[in-house]
Design a protein around this motif. Structure first.
Motif, PDB file in Angstrom:
ATOM      1  N   PRO A 135       0.830  -1.203   0.000  1.00 32.32           N
ATOM      2  CA  PRO A 135       0.000   0.000   0.000  1.00 32.32           C
ATOM      3  C   PRO A 135       0.866   1.255   0.000  1.00 32.32           C
ATOM      4  O   PRO A 135       1.877   1.334   0.702  1.00 32.32           O
ATOM      5  CB  PRO A 135      -0.794  -0.097   1.306  1.00 32.32           C
ATOM      6  N   ASN A 136       0.456   2.215  -0.811  1.00 34.39           N
ATOM      7  CA  ASN A 136       1.147   3.508  -0.882  1.00 34.39           C
ATOM      8  C   ASN A 136       0.075   4.578  -1.053  1.00 34.39           C
ATOM      9  O   ASN A 136      -0.310   4.904  -2.166  1.00 34.39           O
ATOM     10  CB  ASN A 136       2.141   3.522  -2.050  1.00 34.39           C
ATOM     11  N   GLY A 137      -0.425   5.081   0.082  1.00 33.73           N
ATOM     12  CA  GLY A 137      -1.546   6.023   0.028  1.00 33.73           C
ATOM     13  C   GLY A 137      -2.785   5.309  -0.466  1.00 33.73           C
ATOM     14  O   GLY A 137      -3.178   4.277   0.068  1.00 33.73           O
ATOM     15  N   ASP A 138      -3.375   5.833  -1.561  1.00 33.58           N
ATOM     16  CA  ASP A 138      -4.583   5.237  -2.132  1.00 33.58           C
ATOM     17  C   ASP A 138      -4.283   4.205  -3.210  1.00 33.58           C
ATOM     18  O   ASP A 138      -5.202   3.683  -3.838  1.00 33.58           O
ATOM     19  CB  ASP A 138      -5.465   6.340  -2.740  1.00 33.58           C
ATOM     20  N   SER A 139      -3.010   3.913  -3.427  1.00 38.46           N
ATOM     21  CA  SER A 139      -2.656   2.969  -4.489  1.00 38.46           C
ATOM     22  C   SER A 139      -1.834   1.809  -3.930  1.00 38.46           C
ATOM     23  O   SER A 139      -1.475   1.790  -2.766  1.00 38.46           O
ATOM     24  CB  SER A 139      -1.874   3.684  -5.592  1.00 38.46           C
ATOM     25  N   ALA A 187      14.487   3.797  -6.310  1.00 37.57           N
ATOM     26  CA  ALA A 187      15.147   3.577  -5.023  1.00 37.57           C
ATOM     27  C   ALA A 187      15.281   2.088  -4.720  1.00 37.57           C
ATOM     28  O   ALA A 187      14.439   1.279  -5.103  1.00 37.57           O
ATOM     29  CB  ALA A 187      14.357   4.251  -3.903  1.00 37.57           C
ATOM     30  N   VAL A 188      16.349   1.776  -4.024  1.00 34.86           N
ATOM     31  CA  VAL A 188      16.561   0.461  -3.438  1.00 34.86           C
ATOM     32  C   VAL A 188      16.589   0.671  -1.934  1.00 34.86           C
ATOM     33  O   VAL A 188      17.355   1.499  -1.436  1.00 34.86           O
ATOM     34  CB  VAL A 188      17.893  -0.168  -3.901  1.00 34.86           C
ATOM     35  N   VAL A 189      15.754  -0.060  -1.226  1.00 36.90           N
ATOM     36  CA  VAL A 189      15.721   0.030   0.230  1.00 36.90           C
ATOM     37  C   VAL A 189      16.177  -1.311   0.788  1.00 36.90           C
ATOM     38  O   VAL A 189      15.609  -2.351   0.466  1.00 36.90           O
ATOM     39  CB  VAL A 189      14.297   0.366   0.744  1.00 36.90           C
ATOM     40  N   VAL A 190      17.218  -1.261   1.605  1.00 32.37           N
ATOM     41  CA  VAL A 190      17.733  -2.463   2.258  1.00 32.37           C
ATOM     42  C   VAL A 190      17.468  -2.330   3.749  1.00 32.37           C
ATOM     43  O   VAL A 190      17.841  -1.329   4.366  1.00 32.37           O
ATOM     44  CB  VAL A 190      19.247  -2.643   2.013  1.00 32.37           C
ATOM     45  N   ILE A 191      16.819  -3.326   4.299  1.00 32.94           N
ATOM     46  CA  ILE A 191      16.572  -3.362   5.739  1.00 32.94           C
ATOM     47  C   ILE A 191      17.235  -4.622   6.277  1.00 32.94           C
ATOM     48  O   ILE A 191      16.879  -5.731   5.872  1.00 32.94           O
ATOM     49  CB  ILE A 191      15.068  -3.356   6.064  1.00 32.94           C
ATOM     50  N   THR A 192      18.218  -4.421   7.126  1.00 27.91           N
ATOM     51  CA  THR A 192      18.856  -5.562   7.788  1.00 27.91           C
ATOM     52  C   THR A 192      18.525  -5.463   9.271  1.00 27.91           C
ATOM     53  O   THR A 192      18.547  -4.385   9.858  1.00 27.91           O
ATOM     54  CB  THR A 192      20.381  -5.585   7.562  1.00 27.91           C
ATOM     55  N   THR A 193      18.169  -6.604   9.837  1.00 27.21           N
ATOM     56  CA  THR A 193      17.687  -6.629  11.217  1.00 27.21           C
ATOM     57  C   THR A 193      18.360  -7.756  11.993  1.00 27.21           C
ATOM     58  O   THR A 193      19.111  -8.553  11.438  1.00 27.21           O
ATOM     59  CB  THR A 193      16.166  -6.881  11.259  1.00 27.21           C
ATOM     60  N   THR A 194      18.023  -7.801  13.246  1.00 23.34           N
ATOM     61  CA  THR A 194      18.432  -8.926  14.100  1.00 23.34           C
ATOM     62  C   THR A 194      17.187  -9.535  14.747  1.00 23.34           C
ATOM     63  O   THR A 194      17.233 -10.016  15.867  1.00 23.34           O
ATOM     64  CB  THR A 194      19.420  -8.465  15.188  1.00 23.34           C
ATOM     65  N   ASN A 195      16.078  -9.519  14.019  1.00 27.16           N
ATOM     66  CA  ASN A 195      14.795  -9.989  14.548  1.00 27.16           C
ATOM     67  C   ASN A 195      14.593 -11.489  14.376  1.00 27.16           C
ATOM     68  O   ASN A 195      13.489 -11.946  14.094  1.00 27.16           O
ATOM     69  CB  ASN A 195      13.640  -9.234  13.868  1.00 27.16           C
ATOM     70  N   PHE A 196      15.638 -12.276  14.555  1.00 28.72           N
ATOM     71  CA  PHE A 196      15.560 -13.705  14.300  1.00 28.72           C
ATOM     72  C   PHE A 196      14.652 -14.440  15.281  1.00 28.72           C
ATOM     73  O   PHE A 196      14.087 -15.463  14.944  1.00 28.72           O
ATOM     74  CB  PHE A 196      16.966 -14.315  14.301  1.00 28.72           C
ATOM     75  N   ASN A 197      14.494 -13.922  16.485  1.00 29.95           N
ATOM     76  CA  ASN A 197      13.655 -14.588  17.484  1.00 29.95           C
ATOM     77  C   ASN A 197      12.347 -13.842  17.743  1.00 29.95           C
ATOM     78  O   ASN A 197      11.661 -14.120  18.721  1.00 29.95           O
ATOM     79  CB  ASN A 197      14.431 -14.762  18.794  1.00 29.95           C
ATOM     80  N   GLU A 198      12.021 -12.917  16.866  1.00 33.52           N
ATOM     81  CA  GLU A 198      10.776 -12.155  16.989  1.00 33.52           C
ATOM     82  C   GLU A 198       9.667 -12.846  16.203  1.00 33.52           C
ATOM     83  O   GLU A 198       9.927 -13.482  15.189  1.00 33.52           O
ATOM     84  CB  GLU A 198      10.956 -10.734  16.440  1.00 33.52           C
ATOM     85  N   LEU A 203       8.972  -0.186   6.359  1.00 34.15           N
ATOM     86  CA  LEU A 203       9.002   0.287   4.979  1.00 34.15           C
ATOM     87  C   LEU A 203       7.808   1.178   4.670  1.00 34.15           C
ATOM     88  O   LEU A 203       7.979   2.293   4.164  1.00 34.15           O
ATOM     89  CB  LEU A 203       9.018  -0.905   4.011  1.00 34.15           C
ATOM     90  N   THR A 204       6.596   0.706   4.984  1.00 34.24           N
ATOM     91  CA  THR A 204       5.394   1.442   4.576  1.00 34.24           C
ATOM     92  C   THR A 204       5.097   2.652   5.456  1.00 34.24           C
ATOM     93  O   THR A 204       4.607   3.661   4.962  1.00 34.24           O
ATOM     94  CB  THR A 204       4.166   0.510   4.546  1.00 34.24           C
ATOM     95  N   ARG A 205       5.390   2.552   6.742  1.00 31.34           N
ATOM     96  CA  ARG A 205       5.073   3.645   7.655  1.00 31.34           C
ATOM     97  C   ARG A 205       6.119   4.747   7.639  1.00 31.34           C
ATOM     98  O   ARG A 205       5.797   5.938   7.697  1.00 31.34           O
ATOM     99  CB  ARG A 205       4.929   3.091   9.081  1.00 31.34           C
ATOM    100  N   ASP A 206       7.407   4.337   7.558  1.00 30.75           N
ATOM    101  CA  ASP A 206       8.470   5.335   7.740  1.00 30.75           C
ATOM    102  C   ASP A 206       9.289   5.634   6.469  1.00 30.75           C
ATOM    103  O   ASP A 206       9.620   6.781   6.214  1.00 30.75           O
ATOM    104  CB  ASP A 206       9.442   4.858   8.832  1.00 30.75           C
ATOM    105  N   LEU A 207       9.629   4.614   5.718  1.00 28.87           N
ATOM    106  CA  LEU A 207      10.586   4.814   4.626  1.00 28.87           C
ATOM    107  C   LEU A 207       9.947   5.301   3.328  1.00 28.87           C
ATOM    108  O   LEU A 207      10.411   6.293   2.747  1.00 28.87           O
ATOM    109  CB  LEU A 207      11.394   3.549   4.397  1.00 28.87           C
ATOM    110  N   ILE A 208       8.913   4.632   2.855  1.00 25.88           N
ATOM    111  CA  ILE A 208       8.301   5.056   1.603  1.00 25.88           C
ATOM    112  C   ILE A 208       7.783   6.500   1.687  1.00 25.88           C
ATOM    113  O   ILE A 208       8.038   7.295   0.773  1.00 25.88           O
ATOM    114  CB  ILE A 208       7.194   4.081   1.132  1.00 25.88           C
ATOM    115  N   PRO A 209       7.087   6.892   2.767  1.00 27.01           N
ATOM    116  CA  PRO A 209       6.629   8.289   2.824  1.00 27.01           C
ATOM    117  C   PRO A 209       7.776   9.302   2.796  1.00 27.01           C
ATOM    118  O   PRO A 209       7.615  10.418   2.287  1.00 27.01           O
ATOM    119  CB  PRO A 209       5.865   8.370   4.149  1.00 27.01           C
ATOM    120  N   SER A 210       8.945   8.912   3.308  1.00 25.01           N
ATOM    121  CA  SER A 210      10.066   9.868   3.306  1.00 25.01           C
ATOM    122  C   SER A 210      10.738   9.977   1.937  1.00 25.01           C
ATOM    123  O   SER A 210      11.509  10.896   1.707  1.00 25.01           O
ATOM    124  CB  SER A 210      11.101   9.463   4.369  1.00 25.01           C
ATOM    125  N   LEU A 211      10.434   9.022   1.057  1.00 30.97           N
ATOM    126  CA  LEU A 211      10.991   9.113  -0.303  1.00 30.97           C
ATOM    127  C   LEU A 211      10.178  10.067  -1.154  1.00 30.97           C
ATOM    128  O   LEU A 211      10.517  10.485  -2.196  1.00 30.97           O
ATOM    129  CB  LEU A 211      11.029   7.730  -0.958  1.00 30.97           C
TER     130      LEU A 211
END
Length: 163
Positions: free
Chosen positions: A106-110, A133-144, A155-163
């Motif tokens: 989802p990106n706004g209404d599209s 854009a290329v967005v790379v997210i590396t985490t340590t959420n292996f046990n989440e 990505l959808t809440r913070d990164l895409i809107p800032s692009l």
């Protein structure tokens, strides 16, 4: 994906890690990838490869640029196109290409389609062609629980809107 690795190395008559280093990683300046191996000693070709964040970005940028990197055609443009085209409907929010998820985000209404490499623990590389854009997210959420959902929210809440 052990089978894929075996098919590739049989076709090129070279161990997969050596072939990938020479044909893909060296042209991209990627050093020391950490390959997982099967109990039979075969390199895994479809997951588990450990790369630095900047190296994941290089792979994403390579595909965003149609297989070109540093002014050189590293991967055939037609292969990139085919890889990023839907070959199967995987689930409601994603189709699947050749080793790429085609996430419907989802990106706004599209809804945008973001080709995605998705790794363990919520690690991901998203191509956002409309934004170049290329967005790379590396985490340590292996046990989440639901680590990919956490990544998608970021990505959808913070990164895409800032692009």
């Amino acid at each position: 994906m052990t089978t894929l690795g075996e098919v590739i190395q049989t076709a090129v008559r070279e161990p997969l890690p050596a072939y990938a280093q020479r044909r893909l990683f060296d042209p991209l300046g990627i050093e020391a990838p950490e390959w997982p191996f099967s109990p039979l000693g075969l390199a895994q070709a479809g997951g588990g490869l450990a790369l630095r964040t900047r190296d994941l970005w290089k792979l994403g940028q390579l595909y965003l640029d149609g297989g070109r990197f540093g002014g050189r055609q590293v991967v055939p443009q037609e292969w990139v196109h085919q890889s990023l085209s839907a070959k199967a409907t995987a689930r409601e929010d994603a189709d699947y290409g050749y080793l790429w998820w085609l996430m419907k985000i989802p990106n706004g209404d599209s809804i945008i389609t973001a080709p995605t490499m998705s790794g363990s623990g919520g690690n991901a590389v998203f191509l956002l062609p409309e934004k170049r854009a290329v967005v790379v997210i590396t985490t340590t959420n292996f046990n989440e629980r639901q680590p990919h959902a956490l990544t998608r929210t970021l990505l959808t809440r913070d990164l895409i809107p800032s692009l």
